[in-house]
Write an enzyme that holds these catalytic residues in place. Sequence first.
Site, PDB file in Angstrom:
ATOM      1  N   LYS A   1       0.855  -1.193   0.000  1.00 55.17           N
ATOM      2  CA  LYS A   1       0.000   0.000   0.000  1.00 55.17           C
ATOM      3  C   LYS A   1       0.882   1.231   0.000  1.00 55.17           C
ATOM      4  CE  LYS A   1       0.687   1.935   3.325  1.00 55.17           C
ATOM      5  NZ  LYS A   1       1.951   2.515   3.910  1.00 55.17           N
TER       6      LYS A   1
ATOM      7  N   TYR B   1      -4.405   4.131   6.194  1.00 50.71           N
ATOM      8  CA  TYR B   1      -4.823   3.153   7.212  1.00 50.71           C
ATOM      9  C   TYR B   1      -6.189   3.533   7.778  1.00 50.71           C
ATOM     10  CZ  TYR B   1      -0.222   0.995   7.316  1.00 50.71           C
ATOM     11  OH  TYR B   1       0.917   0.318   6.971  1.00 50.71           O
TER      12      TYR B   1
HETATM   13  P1  NAD Z   1      12.573   1.375   2.150  1.00 50.10           P
HETATM   14  O1  NAD Z   1      13.135   2.639   1.608  1.00 50.10           O
HETATM   15  O2  NAD Z   1      13.102   0.896   3.449  1.00 50.10           O
HETATM   16  O3  NAD Z   1      12.733   0.198   1.084  1.00 50.10           O
HETATM   17  C1  NAD Z   1      12.551   0.419  -0.286  1.00 50.10           C
HETATM   18  C2  NAD Z   1      13.365  -0.581  -1.083  1.00 50.10           C
HETATM   19  O4  NAD Z   1      13.222  -0.261  -2.452  1.00 50.10           O
HETATM   20  C3  NAD Z   1      14.848  -0.546  -0.757  1.00 50.10           C
HETATM   21  O5  NAD Z   1      15.367  -1.847  -0.725  1.00 50.10           O
HETATM   22  C4  NAD Z   1      15.433   0.198  -1.931  1.00 50.10           C
HETATM   23  O6  NAD Z   1      16.764  -0.193  -2.212  1.00 50.10           O
HETATM   24  C5  NAD Z   1      14.518  -0.212  -3.066  1.00 50.10           C
HETATM   25  N1  NAD Z   1      14.512   0.728  -4.171  1.00 50.10           N
HETATM   26  C6  NAD Z   1      14.569   0.394  -5.478  1.00 50.10           C
HETATM   27  N2  NAD Z   1      14.575   1.484  -6.241  1.00 50.10           N
HETATM   28  C7  NAD Z   1      14.555   2.538  -5.416  1.00 50.10           C
HETATM   29  C8  NAD Z   1      14.582   3.938  -5.635  1.00 50.10           C
HETATM   30  N3  NAD Z   1      14.614   4.470  -6.873  1.00 50.10           N
HETATM   31  N4  NAD Z   1      14.544   4.746  -4.558  1.00 50.10           N
HETATM   32  C9  NAD Z   1      14.475   4.241  -3.303  1.00 50.10           C
HETATM   33  N5  NAD Z   1      14.476   2.912  -3.037  1.00 50.10           N
HETATM   34  C10 NAD Z   1      14.511   2.066  -4.093  1.00 50.10           C
HETATM   35  O7  NAD Z   1      11.000   1.589   2.234  1.00 50.10           O
HETATM   36  P2  NAD Z   1       9.957   0.722   3.047  1.00 50.10           P
HETATM   37  O8  NAD Z   1       9.574   1.441   4.271  1.00 50.10           O
HETATM   38  O9  NAD Z   1      10.440  -0.663   3.164  1.00 50.10           O
HETATM   39  O10 NAD Z   1       8.660   0.794   2.075  1.00 50.10           O
HETATM   40  C11 NAD Z   1       8.563  -0.037   0.932  1.00 50.10           C
HETATM   41  C12 NAD Z   1       7.090  -0.244   0.577  1.00 50.10           C
HETATM   42  O11 NAD Z   1       6.450  -0.887   1.660  1.00 50.10           O
HETATM   43  C13 NAD Z   1       6.312   1.031   0.339  1.00 50.10           C
HETATM   44  O12 NAD Z   1       5.341   0.796  -0.625  1.00 50.10           O
HETATM   45  C14 NAD Z   1       5.643   1.298   1.664  1.00 50.10           C
HETATM   46  O13 NAD Z   1       4.456   2.070   1.556  1.00 50.10           O
HETATM   47  C15 NAD Z   1       5.344  -0.117   2.100  1.00 50.10           C
HETATM   48  N6  NAD Z   1       5.239  -0.262   3.550  1.00 50.10           N
HETATM   49  C16 NAD Z   1       4.166  -0.907   4.027  1.00 50.10           C
HETATM   50  C17 NAD Z   1       4.018  -1.064   5.374  1.00 50.10           C
HETATM   51  C18 NAD Z   1       2.838  -1.812   5.918  1.00 50.10           C
HETATM   52  O14 NAD Z   1       2.658  -1.833   7.129  1.00 50.10           O
HETATM   53  N7  NAD Z   1       2.036  -2.438   5.069  1.00 50.10           N
HETATM   54  C19 NAD Z   1       4.970  -0.553   6.252  1.00 50.10           C
HETATM   55  C20 NAD Z   1       6.078   0.081   5.730  1.00 50.10           C
HETATM   56  C21 NAD Z   1       6.208   0.237   4.358  1.00 50.10           C
END
Ligand code: NAD
Length: 387
Positions: A145, A233
């Site tokens: 999401k 949420y």
């Molecule tokens: P994050 O920045 O920690 O991870 C993102 C990942 O994408 C990294 O491994 C990064 O290397 C990669 N990536 C690839 N191309 C990229 C670019 N151009 N720029 C930045 N990163 C790039 O982020 P996150 O918090 O893990 O979030 C990732 C996804 O998960 C998002 O869609 C976020 O909304 C979702 N999320 C959901 C929940 C939930 O509770 N459902 C919680 C946190 C995050």
Amino acid sequence: MSDLTRRHVLAAAGAAPLVFAAGSALAQTAEGQPMPAGAAPQPAPPGERMGWAIVGLGSYGINQVIPGFADARQSKMTAFVSGNPAKARDLGARHGVSRFYDYANYDTMKDNEAIDCVYIVLPVGLHAEYTIRALEAGKHVMCEKPMASTSAECEAMVAAARANGRQLGIGYRVHFEPHNREALRRIKAGEIGAMRYIQCDHGFNASLDYPPHKWRLDKVLGGGGSMYDVGIYGINTSLMMLEGDTPKAVSAIYAYPRDDPRFAEVEGGIDWRMTMASGINVQGSSSYCYGPYASRQRYFGAEASIIMDPATTYYDNALAIEGGGQPRREIGAGNSREQFAAQLDGFSEAARANRPHLTPGEMGLRDLRLMEAMYRSADAGGAVIEL
Ligand code: NAD
């Protein structure tokens, strides 16, 4: 010692010998027993579980998604997709994953029969492209999401799932979280009487120094601001509790310091209202300026209310009922951590049967349309937008 009919002498270095003599309980021979009555349900054998590729090994992927597989019974990880091969291989060695892809050879996943499902855990601005490419490679896709940056992207994702005959699910884990499922059960059972009003607040303090927050403050990668990341949420969870009811109008107002340099591209906060066909109002706020963290839902019924604070966190949600002529009661509903495996297995089962997941792409599209309407309202100073 020869007077013992059967014995074992274990001498640990520097310790007195341990003597287990026949006739004592400890002298019994170890032997197999039937499966214990009430044993916990066991995972399906690995060959029968659905194989998943994880796309994006960031904080949510590593800290929540990957550990979720440890408790999953129908799902196993078979591949990692990452732009950082050293990180992918290191994690692969730790989690027994030996197939690796990057963003260039991504489409060759179509030739890998060990991958049934693909989990998109990338920044929001990349969701649509990598979801559609995975669907076109013949895989079922679970996408985090919010589903994408725009409703037009969501429509293309839903169309790609249909065109390729594959399932598309959105990572609305709250639908699998025990406290929220219990709240839904009690609301449906009429325990708070007719629903009158829902209030929700979600937020945290965003930091430009923390990489996972940095892309959230970038319009192209984040899609939107606090509404996209956490306001969703409130919207999605409230609609879960209002099953069968439909949003008819929304309005919203921006609420954040306009001179805060963090919010040059996306909104730092937005207060919103959603009026349902039934007449119930849902009122919420989402913010990147709340400290330390807000995640709460309150359901006001004609006879009692349900308080969830926190309501949508990973590990520690709480559920209480107030009113109905009784003192406030805290309700234990299970371990919030279960939501991660339950969501994975729910999608694996839907993919195996090729039937819609509990939280399908259409739900993600619905929520994007609602959020876009809220932004339109906020841009117009809070005008009511009829849907
Ligand atoms: P994050 O920045 O920690 O991870 C993102 C990942 O994408 C990294 O491994 C990064 O290397 C990669 N990536 C690839 N191309 C990229 C670019 N151009 N720029 C930045 N990163 C790039 O982020 P996150 O918090 O893990 O979030 C990732 C996804 O998960 C998002 O869609 C976020 O909304 C979702 N999320 C959901 C929940 C939930 O509770 N459902 C919680 C946190 C995050």
